[in-house]
Design a protein around this motif. Structure first.
Motif, mmCIF file in Angstrom:
data_model
loop_
_atom_site.group_PDB
_atom_site.id
_atom_site.type_symbol
_atom_site.label_atom_id
_atom_site.label_comp_id
_atom_site.label_asym_id
_atom_site.label_seq_id
_atom_site.Cartn_x
_atom_site.Cartn_y
_atom_site.Cartn_z
ATOM 1 N N ILE A 54 0.842 -1.204 0.000
ATOM 2 C CA ILE A 54 0.000 0.000 0.000
ATOM 3 C C ILE A 54 0.872 1.247 0.000
ATOM 4 N N ARG A 55 1.909 1.249 0.814
ATOM 5 C CA ARG A 55 2.833 2.390 0.893
ATOM 6 C C ARG A 55 3.497 2.641 -0.462
ATOM 7 N N LYS A 56 3.899 1.573 -1.132
ATOM 8 C CA LYS A 56 4.539 1.718 -2.444
ATOM 9 C C LYS A 56 3.532 2.213 -3.484
ATOM 10 N N TRP A 57 2.299 1.718 -3.413
ATOM 11 C CA TRP A 57 1.262 2.062 -4.384
ATOM 12 C C TRP A 57 0.873 3.527 -4.291
ATOM 13 N N ARG A 58 0.704 4.032 -3.063
ATOM 14 C CA ARG A 58 0.289 5.419 -2.876
ATOM 15 C C ARG A 58 1.007 6.019 -1.682
ATOM 16 N N ALA A 59 1.915 6.928 -1.959
ATOM 17 C CA ALA A 59 2.760 7.505 -0.918
ATOM 18 C C ALA A 59 1.975 8.294 0.118
ATOM 19 N N ASP A 60 0.764 8.759 -0.218
ATOM 20 C CA ASP A 60 -0.004 9.512 0.774
ATOM 21 C C ASP A 60 -0.592 8.601 1.853
ATOM 22 N N PHE A 61 -0.612 7.289 1.618
ATOM 23 C CA PHE A 61 -0.972 6.342 2.666
ATOM 24 C C PHE A 61 0.292 5.983 3.438
ATOM 25 N N SER B 200 -10.916 -10.873 2.838
ATOM 26 C CA SER B 200 -11.897 -10.086 2.085
ATOM 27 C C SER B 200 -12.470 -8.939 2.889
ATOM 28 N N GLY B 201 -12.311 -8.990 4.202
ATOM 29 C CA GLY B 201 -12.865 -7.949 5.062
ATOM 30 C C GLY B 201 -11.819 -7.348 5.973
ATOM 31 N N ALA B 202 -10.669 -7.064 5.433
ATOM 32 C CA ALA B 202 -9.583 -6.483 6.224
ATOM 33 C C ALA B 202 -9.742 -4.970 6.317
ATOM 34 N N ALA B 203 -8.896 -4.383 7.163
ATOM 35 C CA ALA B 203 -8.824 -2.926 7.275
ATOM 36 C C ALA B 203 -7.381 -2.560 7.606
ATOM 37 N N PHE B 204 -6.990 -1.365 7.200
ATOM 38 C CA PHE B 204 -5.665 -0.883 7.582
ATOM 39 C C PHE B 204 -5.774 0.545 8.101
ATOM 40 N N ARG B 205 -4.844 0.880 8.995
ATOM 41 C CA ARG B 205 -4.814 2.205 9.600
ATOM 42 C C ARG B 205 -3.711 3.018 8.947
ATOM 43 N N SER B 206 -4.049 4.246 8.564
ATOM 44 C CA SER B 206 -3.091 5.179 7.974
ATOM 45 C C SER B 206 -3.463 6.590 8.397
ATOM 46 N N ARG B 207 -2.503 7.293 8.944
ATOM 47 C CA ARG B 207 -2.719 8.700 9.328
ATOM 48 C C ARG B 207 -3.991 8.886 10.163
ATOM 49 N N ARG B 208 -4.148 8.024 11.173
ATOM 50 C CA ARG B 208 -5.226 8.104 12.151
ATOM 51 C C ARG B 208 -6.609 7.766 11.597
ATOM 52 N N ASN B 209 -6.663 7.135 10.438
ATOM 53 C CA ASN B 209 -7.927 6.690 9.857
ATOM 54 C C ASN B 209 -7.809 5.223 9.464
ATOM 55 N N LYS C 273 -15.842 6.310 11.610
ATOM 56 C CA LYS C 273 -15.394 6.251 13.007
ATOM 57 C C LYS C 273 -16.435 5.612 13.911
ATOM 58 N N GLU C 274 -17.694 5.732 13.560
ATOM 59 C CA GLU C 274 -18.763 5.136 14.359
ATOM 60 C C GLU C 274 -18.659 3.612 14.407
ATOM 61 N N LYS C 275 -17.996 3.000 13.432
ATOM 62 C CA LYS C 275 -17.891 1.538 13.367
ATOM 63 C C LYS C 275 -16.590 1.002 13.973
ATOM 64 N N TRP C 276 -15.660 1.868 14.304
ATOM 65 C CA TRP C 276 -14.363 1.402 14.776
ATOM 66 C C TRP C 276 -14.472 0.483 15.993
ATOM 67 N N ASP C 277 -15.212 0.885 17.019
ATOM 68 C CA ASP C 277 -15.337 0.051 18.224
ATOM 69 C C ASP C 277 -15.994 -1.282 17.895
ATOM 70 N N GLU C 278 -17.067 -1.236 17.134
ATOM 71 C CA GLU C 278 -17.795 -2.452 16.758
ATOM 72 C C GLU C 278 -16.887 -3.444 16.027
ATOM 73 N N LEU C 279 -15.977 -2.932 15.209
ATOM 74 C CA LEU C 279 -15.074 -3.780 14.428
ATOM 75 C C LEU C 279 -13.763 -4.087 15.139
ATOM 76 N N GLY C 280 -13.566 -3.526 16.323
ATOM 77 C CA GLY C 280 -12.322 -3.749 17.055
ATOM 78 C C GLY C 280 -11.138 -3.021 16.464
ATOM 79 N N LEU C 281 -11.392 -1.860 15.877
ATOM 80 C CA LEU C 281 -10.331 -1.064 15.273
ATOM 81 C C LEU C 281 -9.947 0.054 16.239
ATOM 82 N N PRO C 282 -8.798 -0.039 16.865
ATOM 83 C CA PRO C 282 -8.421 0.960 17.871
ATOM 84 C C PRO C 282 -8.193 2.348 17.273
ATOM 85 N N ALA C 283 -8.586 3.359 18.048
ATOM 86 C CA ALA C 283 -8.415 4.748 17.594
ATOM 87 C C ALA C 283 -6.949 5.165 17.635
#
Length: 127
Positions: free
Chosen positions: A46-53, A76-85, A115-125
């Protein structure tokens, strides 16, 4: 899906600054080691593909359980954190027979996760 033409995680792990990461990987069970290698590959690609991430964490099971076989992981249902999002992510990761290196990788970055879904999905702030 974006298909990687060069695998990047081995180079990242070979860096002297990754000494602790290499030591930690060696202590993990094979399935967890494979997941962590694929997470690292995802961040590097992801970092190589788009430097703003600037990915700093991947949760491969955020919105759906990942599928692990002897030499591959499909998230198929992953998530990644970049720049606090957090952002939706799909990836497939092929590994060598010994599970010690990534041999193929494809990914698709999706929309930001509200952001409303972060807790439900277990994605830490915070990391």
């Amino acid at each position: 899906m974006i298909r990687a033409t060069e695998m990047l995680s081995a180079r990242t792990l070979a860096d002297p600054r990754s000494r602790q990461a290499r030591a930690d990987l060696a202590t993990l069970a094979s399935d967890e080691r494979m997941v962590q290698l694929c997470n690292l590959e995802a961040m590097d690609q992801i970092r190589k593909w788009r430097a703003d991430f600037q990915p700093e964490r991947v949760v491969p099971y955020a919105m759906a359980e990942e599928t692990i076989s002897a030499t591959s992981i499909t998230a198929s249902g992953a998530a990644f954190r970049s720049r606090r999002n957090w952002y939706a992510l799909k990836f497939t990761c092929e590994l060598a027979r010994d599970g010690e290196s990534v041999t193929g990788f494809a990914f698709l970055v999706g929309d930001p996760v509200s952001k409303e879904k972060w807790d439900e999905l277990g994605l830490p702030a915070v990391h």
